[in-house]
Design an enzyme around this catalytic site. Sequence first.
Site, mmCIF file in Angstrom:
data_model
loop_
_atom_site.group_PDB
_atom_site.id
_atom_site.type_symbol
_atom_site.label_atom_id
_atom_site.label_comp_id
_atom_site.label_asym_id
_atom_site.label_seq_id
_atom_site.Cartn_x
_atom_site.Cartn_y
_atom_site.Cartn_z
ATOM 1 N NE ARG A 46 49.820 65.929 31.889
ATOM 2 C CZ ARG A 46 50.853 66.680 31.508
ATOM 3 N NH1 ARG A 46 50.672 67.822 30.901
ATOM 4 N NH2 ARG A 46 52.083 66.268 31.719
ATOM 5 C CE LYS A 152 47.937 43.539 35.566
ATOM 6 N NZ LYS A 152 46.904 43.649 34.536
ATOM 7 C CG HIS A 182 41.439 43.374 40.158
ATOM 8 N ND1 HIS A 182 42.278 43.304 39.082
ATOM 9 C CD2 HIS A 182 40.285 42.805 39.748
ATOM 10 C CE1 HIS A 182 41.661 42.717 38.084
ATOM 11 N NE2 HIS A 182 40.443 42.404 38.444
ATOM 12 C CE LYS A 186 38.536 39.109 40.172
ATOM 13 N NZ LYS A 186 37.539 39.894 39.482
ATOM 14 C CD GLU A 220 39.977 39.088 30.518
ATOM 15 O OE1 GLU A 220 39.286 40.031 30.911
ATOM 16 O OE2 GLU A 220 41.159 39.204 30.161
ATOM 17 C CG HIS A 244 45.050 39.062 37.778
ATOM 18 N ND1 HIS A 244 45.299 39.994 38.756
ATOM 19 C CD2 HIS A 244 44.688 39.780 36.676
ATOM 20 C CE1 HIS A 244 45.096 41.214 38.258
ATOM 21 N NE2 HIS A 244 44.734 41.105 37.006
ATOM 22 C CE LYS A 344 42.555 41.034 27.565
ATOM 23 N NZ LYS A 344 41.836 41.573 28.734
ATOM 24 C CE LYS A 349 34.176 38.610 33.775
ATOM 25 N NZ LYS A 349 35.631 38.793 33.754
HETATM 26 C C1 BG6 Z 1 43.244 43.254 34.455
HETATM 27 C C2 BG6 Z 1 43.805 43.077 33.078
HETATM 28 O O1 BG6 Z 1 44.246 43.232 35.415
HETATM 29 O O2 BG6 Z 1 42.324 42.205 34.719
HETATM 30 C C3 BG6 Z 1 42.706 43.030 32.039
HETATM 31 O O3 BG6 Z 1 44.695 44.140 32.787
HETATM 32 C C4 BG6 Z 1 41.688 41.988 32.404
HETATM 33 O O4 BG6 Z 1 43.223 42.799 30.742
HETATM 34 C C5 BG6 Z 1 41.230 42.161 33.830
HETATM 35 O O5 BG6 Z 1 40.586 42.123 31.516
HETATM 36 C C6 BG6 Z 1 40.344 41.026 34.261
HETATM 37 O O6 BG6 Z 1 39.784 41.327 35.498
HETATM 38 P P1 BG6 Z 1 38.406 40.686 35.926
HETATM 39 O O7 BG6 Z 1 38.234 41.141 37.343
HETATM 40 O O8 BG6 Z 1 37.372 41.215 34.991
HETATM 41 O O9 BG6 Z 1 38.576 39.215 35.785
#
Ligand code: BG6
Length: 495
Positions: A46, A152, A182, A186, A220, A244, A344, A349
């Site tokens: 938009r 997603k 996604h 990887k 994370e 995932h 989280k 990580k």
């Molecule tokens: C996303 C989630 O699908 O994946 C996020 O919505 C998350 O909350 C992310 O942080 C993590 O992806 P990656 O590739 O950083 O592990």
Amino acid sequence: KRPPASVLFIFGGSGDLNYRKLSPALYNLFLDDWMPEQFAIVGIGRSPYTNEAYSEHLLDGIKKFSRRKGEQNGHWTDFSQHVSFLQMDAENVDSYEAIADIVKGREQEWGKHPNVIFYLAVAPQLVPAIATKLGKLNLCSDTHSTRIVIEKPFGHDLQSAHELNALLGRMFSEEQIFRIDHYLGKETVQNLLALRFANALFEPVWNRNFIEYIQITAAESVGLEGRGGYYERSGALRDMVQNHILQLLCMVAMEAPVSFDANEIRNKKVDVLNAIRPISRDKVHDYAVRGQYAGGWKKGERVLGYREEKGVTPGSNTETYAAVKFYIDNWRWQGVPIYVRTGKFLNQKTTQINLQFRQAPHYAFPSESAETWRPNRMTISIQPEMDIRIRFQAKRPGQTMTLDPVEMVFNYDTAYGEHAPEAYETLLLDVMEGDATLFMRADQVEAAWKVIMPILEAWENRVPQDFPNYAPDSWGPNDADALIAQDGHSWINLS
Ligand code: BG6
């Protein structure tokens, strides 16, 4: 070989996903000569962007988020010739004619009918409306070259995922629908197939006879990153486990495919989901633990608790941590617990898969050395470290028979030295090539929802008494340790 001529329409063209992930990925494909000879990228949104202002905006994102930040030079000017912006109201069916016109224009210019790809990088509640309007375009009846990519979350629960599949199925055939997870793009995740099925060494021990338990951790260290509005309705189970983590579990647990065919691989994966033992609702507390982070200190910085974040209700019961114990009821995995967890604001990580092997049956060495006797373990680090480690016992050099656990390591940096493509690069290339191997089929998505539904329902019906229950920078709530300790095990944490 480059993919055929393609026009990519990105709904949510001025949004965050495109800015951080899609544009950098497309640009990297361009730098690596993977983009088609003829292509056009049309951002849809938009906001009133001119083409120039839009491409400036994307360049800004690339400078911040691309794995190759430093490589703009002359290439960007070439790339940006292919980029334009279409300001339109996605709610208004008439504005979709502009899309058909753009495709016609390219067709004439290139002298061939291109692939047409609709990437829906939009809030999930907009997906049905956009898909329905796209479905009215003649373009979409071309099952061979028109594709739709859905991000997603795919649905909010089993019922809504089923409805969304049905809606998409009325306008597109399954081969046109690319549901992205996604994680499947990887490098280290794709390598699971190579590790398991291109080697004779591992597969014979990859089963209940040799493996005592499996752990999958997707920890994370970041918090909400401004996504409170979305996350509050989602929570860790929907955000990470349904997609995932269950996909990682499928890659680890699936049977050997006969060929590298999209449906063959997806069949083998869906078999795993269908074999996961259903957790009965009144037993959920024996199998699953939830957590929510409190405010506190994280790496020397003061951070807000989840309930104080923007977009979150003050008494929120949304979980920011989830740990679950699964069993797979089939011949290969009977009785092997599979512990998964994600959260989280955790201490680190790291995404890791650990296969803990059974202890060797008999210890024939001097008893003094038994203290350091550890079972074999394979650790597959998905990210940010990218390596595979196998732990085994070795004799410490010297005059006594003293044993130590040591590691054999395969590390991507030392083995290949170059940057691996990002997940979105691989997946976008696959969409342009029409290869759905790494995408979720309708039945897979629904099977994954089915697995987590009892937990979701039990959690929705019972207010957690102890939220918030973990500190930032920790490894999550104490109950998660208890969940695994009841089987005599513990979580494998990086020190
Ligand atoms: C996303 C989630 O699908 O994946 C996020 O919505 C998350 O909350 C992310 O942080 C993590 O992806 P990656 O590739 O950083 O592990």
